[in-house]
Structure formats: C-alpha cells, structure tokens
Write an enzyme that holds these catalytic residues in place. Sequence first.
Site, PDB file in Angstrom:
ATOM      1  N   SER A   1       4.114   7.361   2.639  1.00  0.00           N
ATOM      2  CA  SER A   1       3.130   8.449   2.650  1.00  0.00           C
ATOM      3  C   SER A   1       3.357   9.444   1.529  1.00  0.00           C
ATOM      4  CB  SER A   1       3.132   9.141   4.013  1.00  0.00           C
ATOM      5  OG  SER A   1       2.151  10.134   4.081  1.00  0.00           O
TER       6      SER A   1
ATOM      7  N   ASP B   1      -0.829   7.282   1.237  1.00  0.00           N
ATOM      8  CA  ASP B   1      -1.440   6.172   1.972  1.00  0.00           C
ATOM      9  C   ASP B   1      -2.827   6.512   2.496  1.00  0.00           C
ATOM     10  OD1 ASP B   1      -0.403   7.946   3.902  1.00  0.00           O
ATOM     11  OD2 ASP B   1      -0.196   6.355   5.379  1.00  0.00           O
TER      12      ASP B   1
ATOM     13  N   ASP C   1      -4.199   8.447   4.700  1.00  0.00           N
ATOM     14  CA  ASP C   1      -4.621   8.761   6.064  1.00  0.00           C
ATOM     15  C   ASP C   1      -4.941  10.251   6.184  1.00  0.00           C
ATOM     16  OD1 ASP C   1      -2.004   9.691   5.928  1.00  0.00           O
ATOM     17  OD2 ASP C   1      -1.389   8.860   7.850  1.00  0.00           O
TER      18      ASP C   1
END
Length: 452
Positions: free
Chosen positions: A97, A241, A243
């Site tokens: 992340s 990533d 999200d």
Amino acid sequence: MAERLFGTNGVRGIINEDMTSEMVLQLGKAIGTVMNGMVAVASDTRTSADMLKMAISAGIMAVGRNVLDLGVLPTPALQYYVRTRSDIKGGVMITASHNPPMFNGIKCISYDGTEATRKEEEAIEEQFSKEIPGAAWNYTGEMERVWGAGEEYVDAIVSKVDADAIRKAELRVCLDCANGAAYETSPLLLKKLNVKAITLNCNPQGESPGRPIEPTEDNIKDVLSLTRATRSDLGIAHDGDADRCVFITSDGKFVGGDKSLALLSKYTLSKQKGLIVTPVSTSSLVAEVVEAAGGTIIFTAVGSPIVARKMMETGAIFGGEENGGLIFPEQQFCRDGGMAIAKMLECVAKAGPLKNQVSKLPIYYTVKKKIDCPNDMKKHVLEYIENESAGAMIDKVDGMKATYDDGWVLARPSGTEPAFRIFSESKDEVVANQRAEKYETMVKEYLNMWFK
C-alpha cells in the site's frame, strides 16, 4: 499458539529481510491449505511483486490448488473479481500500500471479496507454523493468466453511478496514481466517463513512485499545484494499491479524507436515509454533517475490515475512514478508490463544484501525534491515561477516547508498529493543540518514569 504474522493490513516487511522467498513460499502453502480451492492473485507495481507472486503461487500450487494470475490490479479490482466468481475460494493481493518501495506484503481476500477475517488469518498462521506436505506429483496445481479483470472492474463502477450526468458535465481532472496499481484502471475509468484527464505518475514504476506513496498533503504537492495551474475541476491522488484516494479543489487545496467522507455521506443521504459507519478516529465533522442530513452514524474500532463488516451487519448505506478509504455497499464491502472517484465526480456533476461544497462544511481542527512505545507497555499506558482523564466521557471501542465539552482526544496503540497514536480535535484550534500536547507529554512522562 501460532506466531502472529498478520497485522492490520496483511503481512508486510522489507524484501529479502522480513519477506524472503522461503517465508512467502511457506505462507503460500498455508494459504492454499486454508482456502482449499482456486485462488486469484494480483499485485501492485512494486519491483519485488514478481518475486512474491511466484513464491506465493508456488506454495499454493504445491498443495494442489490452482492459481489465477490477474496481473497488476488495484486491490478492490481483485476483490471484485473474487466476489463475482463462485468457483474462486479466495484471493491474494501482493502490496504494501503506502509503505516505501523496499517494502512489500501479502493481503488475503475471503471468497466474498472482503478482507480476510482474523479467524481466517489465524487459521493460516496455524498452518504456517507446521510442516505442510505437498500434493502428489500428479495433483499439483496449475497457473492460468487472466486478462481483462481491470476493465471489468471499471465497467462495474460505471454501471453503479449516474454516468450520463458525469459525461454531460464535461469535467477536467488531474490524476496522480503514484505510479501504482491504478495506472491503467483510473485513467480508463475517467475516459469511459468522458472526463478529460491530466495525468501524473501514471506509469508502472514501483521502484520510482515519483512521490512518497502515502497521499498526504505534503506528499502530493505536484498534483496540488497542477490542479490549480490547469484550472481543473478537481484533483485526485491514489495510494499504491488504489483502495484509497484523496481529492483536491479547483484552487489546489487539499481535501482531507474526513471531508470527502462527510461530503459523500451527505450526498448519499440526499438520495436515501440510513446508517453511516466510520471509526472512532474520524473527525466529528462527519457526525455533524450526517446528523444534519438526516442520517445516523455508527462508530467502530479503527480498520477498514471492521468498518466493512459492521456495514454488512447493520445494512449501512455508506461508510469509510478518515484516510481516504471509502466503502460503497452497492459495489462491494471494501475500500474502493475507483468507486470513490466515480462517486465524487457524480457528486460534483450534480451538487456543484468541490470547492463550493467544501467551503460549506463545519470547521474542526485535528492534531495527530505518534509516540514510540514498546508493545508490552501499551496496555499500561492506556490504563494510566484513562485514570488521568477525569471529567471526560470515556469510550473504549478502540484504545481510549475521552470526550470533553469542547472536543475529544483519542489515544490508541498502533496495530502495526511499537507506537502510540494521539488524535485531538476541537472547533478551537488552540484547544486541539493544547490537548494533543498534554496527552503526548502524559504518555512520554509515564514511559520515562517506567524506564528510568
């Protein structure tokens, strides 16, 4: 008891120090044993992604499970793929992340597309600690490369918003993907919504992110200035990533995740009344906006899987965190940066410029502190500061939250490192700062006293 591997966001570490190929191979065997069926695997753009993908896949196949390699994808795209296919028993996302490029990690996805529960992680940890036998030579698993999962995810997002309203608005945005997993999907999403995109850091260069990966105000100054200079309607910046994402107004002002959450809560409630779920660390701004819009807010412990599962339990219509992680149940129960982009575009197309919407929000001041604290001292620190918080209303949903007449302070142990986090908020900036400093001093003095 098996060794704990999973933190709040999977298993993470520095490549070839913590995350070695041998360790990841064993983790793959454990995952394959627990998931007991076909597993979908995807990654972000980090340099070490192929190494980890091969190791984790080899482990999964060694115990007789088949692997679908989806390539580079945002985490929510993998989650969508897993959720929409009954023959897939789980997923593995290779990402760290927002951590620096030398890190990488493994995040497990349940069969329903949600992040793995703690119970599922414990089952994997239990297997990891054992000698796991491989399948017979003629029962080992196979790997298949799958194409098109990214576009399928994008099309699903487009179908969940008022695409015609967005297209008619003819918006222009600046997009910064941190050279991460959304380098293809987010530009494609904007194209399908007839949004003119000026892109920055949209190349798959995991070892050269172009900026620190976490999309904080200090880290995304280039896209802040680009949004203002190009007179774009808004700016967007992802984490590695994808999200999560944060937004920028047309005049180049950073919009914090709590403000995005408040605006999209208000917009969602304008169409349907219901429950909004968020952690105790979220600004009171969100609660004030939600209640004014006729909604009800529910607070949880910190962590997107906790928020998502509470939304599933209560039938909530929206939820998310103050870090830019937003959850849209009409799409899926996980943080979804692509869906956040599309919903914010719809909100701007229908409710007016982002700059104007942000200017109407109540003003709160939030101060955040991080203090080094040994893991074995965290419980003692919590007990001490609770005793020192006389006169406040105490909430122990996550750590200790002390609410005063003029604001609140949250003290909670980090779930990923030996540290304590202090959040202080008030409508009075001086009060927010003073209370943050008071609690920071309180924790440091207690630790110093203990270790003299």
